[in-house]
Design a protein around this motif. Structure first.
Motif, PDB file in Angstrom:
ATOM      1  N   VAL A   1       0.738  -1.244   0.043  1.00  0.00           N
ATOM      2  CA  VAL A   1      -0.056  -0.138  -0.097  1.00  0.00           C
ATOM      3  C   VAL A   1       0.727   1.072   0.061  1.00  0.00           C
ATOM      4  O   VAL A   1       0.417   2.242  -0.684  1.00  0.00           O
ATOM      5  CB  VAL A   1      -1.036   0.093   1.196  1.00  0.00           C
TER       6      VAL A   1
ATOM      7  N   TYR B   1      -9.080  -0.667  -1.225  1.00  0.00           N
ATOM      8  CA  TYR B   1     -10.027  -0.592  -0.158  1.00  0.00           C
ATOM      9  C   TYR B   1     -10.734  -1.811   0.042  1.00  0.00           C
ATOM     10  O   TYR B   1     -11.135  -2.557  -0.880  1.00  0.00           O
ATOM     11  CB  TYR B   1     -11.201   0.571  -0.721  1.00  0.00           C
TER      12      TYR B   1
ATOM     13  N   CYS C   1     -11.112  -0.270   5.689  1.00  0.00           N
ATOM     14  CA  CYS C   1      -9.765   0.244   5.607  1.00  0.00           C
ATOM     15  C   CYS C   1      -8.954  -0.424   4.440  1.00  0.00           C
ATOM     16  O   CYS C   1      -9.632  -0.796   3.566  1.00  0.00           O
ATOM     17  CB  CYS C   1      -9.000  -0.095   7.021  1.00  0.00           C
ATOM     18  N   LEU C   2      -7.604  -0.185   4.460  1.00  0.00           N
ATOM     19  CA  LEU C   2      -6.989  -0.584   3.103  1.00  0.00           C
ATOM     20  C   LEU C   2      -6.168  -1.745   3.359  1.00  0.00           C
ATOM     21  O   LEU C   2      -5.672  -1.953   4.531  1.00  0.00           O
ATOM     22  CB  LEU C   2      -5.962   0.583   2.468  1.00  0.00           C
TER      23      LEU C   2
ATOM     24  N   ASP D   1      -3.035  -4.073   3.416  1.00  0.00           N
ATOM     25  CA  ASP D   1      -1.651  -3.775   3.423  1.00  0.00           C
ATOM     26  C   ASP D   1      -0.822  -4.194   2.222  1.00  0.00           C
ATOM     27  O   ASP D   1      -0.088  -3.168   1.944  1.00  0.00           O
ATOM     28  CB  ASP D   1      -1.022  -4.490   4.909  1.00  0.00           C
TER      29      ASP D   1
ATOM     30  N   GLN E   1      -0.970   1.738   5.754  1.00  0.00           N
ATOM     31  CA  GLN E   1      -2.012   2.596   5.001  1.00  0.00           C
ATOM     32  C   GLN E   1      -2.302   3.964   5.079  1.00  0.00           C
ATOM     33  O   GLN E   1      -2.817   4.885   4.230  1.00  0.00           O
ATOM     34  CB  GLN E   1      -3.519   1.859   5.435  1.00  0.00           C
TER      35      GLN E   1
ATOM     36  N   ILE F   1     -10.705   5.005   7.282  1.00  0.00           N
ATOM     37  CA  ILE F   1      -9.371   4.440   7.571  1.00  0.00           C
ATOM     38  C   ILE F   1      -8.951   5.129   8.789  1.00  0.00           C
ATOM     39  O   ILE F   1      -8.319   4.548   9.707  1.00  0.00           O
ATOM     40  CB  ILE F   1      -8.670   5.053   6.150  1.00  0.00           C
TER      41      ILE F   1
END
Length: 231
Positions: free
Chosen positions: A12, A57, A63-64, A66, A77, A98
């Protein structure tokens, strides 16, 4: 050779920095009147930004990822929100999600944990022989310098916010964070185990003992930047 924290694939923070680099090149091209180059970098950046949001996403955890395919919650992230040109719009719902996850799962007063509690392999105490310590380095131990990423993400949200009420709320949140950080590390530098300085790492549960290098430059630099920088 043993990779203590393997992160093979599309990470990320690397993709966030790639977008940031493309935007820098776009602006440099404009400055030096390289119109064709500027257009090229602009198109690349736009394509990168769209692909990033679609791929990184994770709606389940809000959240994002990794690394694509790895949904462990980690602080990397925040690069998507904290750089000069954030690849995720700072005031979008995704950005707010996030930050909420980071605040709930990773943040404590000494820094950000390198892995959220409950994730496979989580370790909250930095101890043992060299192999055990190396294996826990990025598996839940708290790093003070990561607060700088969080701080910059908050600032980007503040700078881009148009709504006066929300902007004021963000300003108050940032000032409270700066004040709490100053209080925590003033106490750290005068009464605890790293007298006069700030450690490299901290355990991720009370009493949050300092570990690793007792005087770490990047810890000191980011904490002092948070405290003294004007927003």
């Amino acid at each position: 050779k043993h990779a203590c924290t393997p992160r093979n694939g599309k990470a990320v923070e690397i993709n966030s920095m790639w977008y940031n680099a493309l935007k820098i090149m776009e602006n440099l091209s404009k400055r030096f009147h390289k119109t064709k180059d500027a257009k090229h970098y602009e198109q690349m950046a736009k394509k990168t930004k769209e692909a990033f949001k679609n791929k990184f996403y994770n709606p389940k955890k809000q959240c994002l990822y990794d690394v694509l395919g790895d949904d462990k919650i980690r602080p990397n992230q925040l690069f998507a929100l904290s750089l000069t040109y954030p690849v995720i719009e700072p005031n979008s719902e995704i950005a707010k999600n996030i930050l909420a996850v980071v605040e709930k799962k990773l943040k404590n007063k000494y820094g950000l944990k390198t892995l959220a509690k409950g994730e496979p392999g989580y370790i909250d105490i930095y101890e043992g022989n060299a192999f055990k310590r190396d294996s826990s380095y990025h598996q839940g131990i708290t790093w003070p310098w990561l607060l700088g990423l969080y701080y910059d993400a908050l600032k980007n949200a503040y700078y881009s916010e148009k709504n006066k009420k929300l902007k004021k709320e963000l300003e108050e949140k940032i000032m409270l964070f700066k004040s709490q950080t100053e209080k925590t590390f003033l106490n750290e530098m005068t009464t605890r185990g790293t007298l006069g300085t700030i450690g490299e790492l901290y355990d991720s549960k009370p009493p949050y003992l300092p570990k690793g290098t007792m005087a770490q430059a990047w810890s000191v630099a980011e904490i002092f930047r948070i405290i003294y920088e004007k927003i």
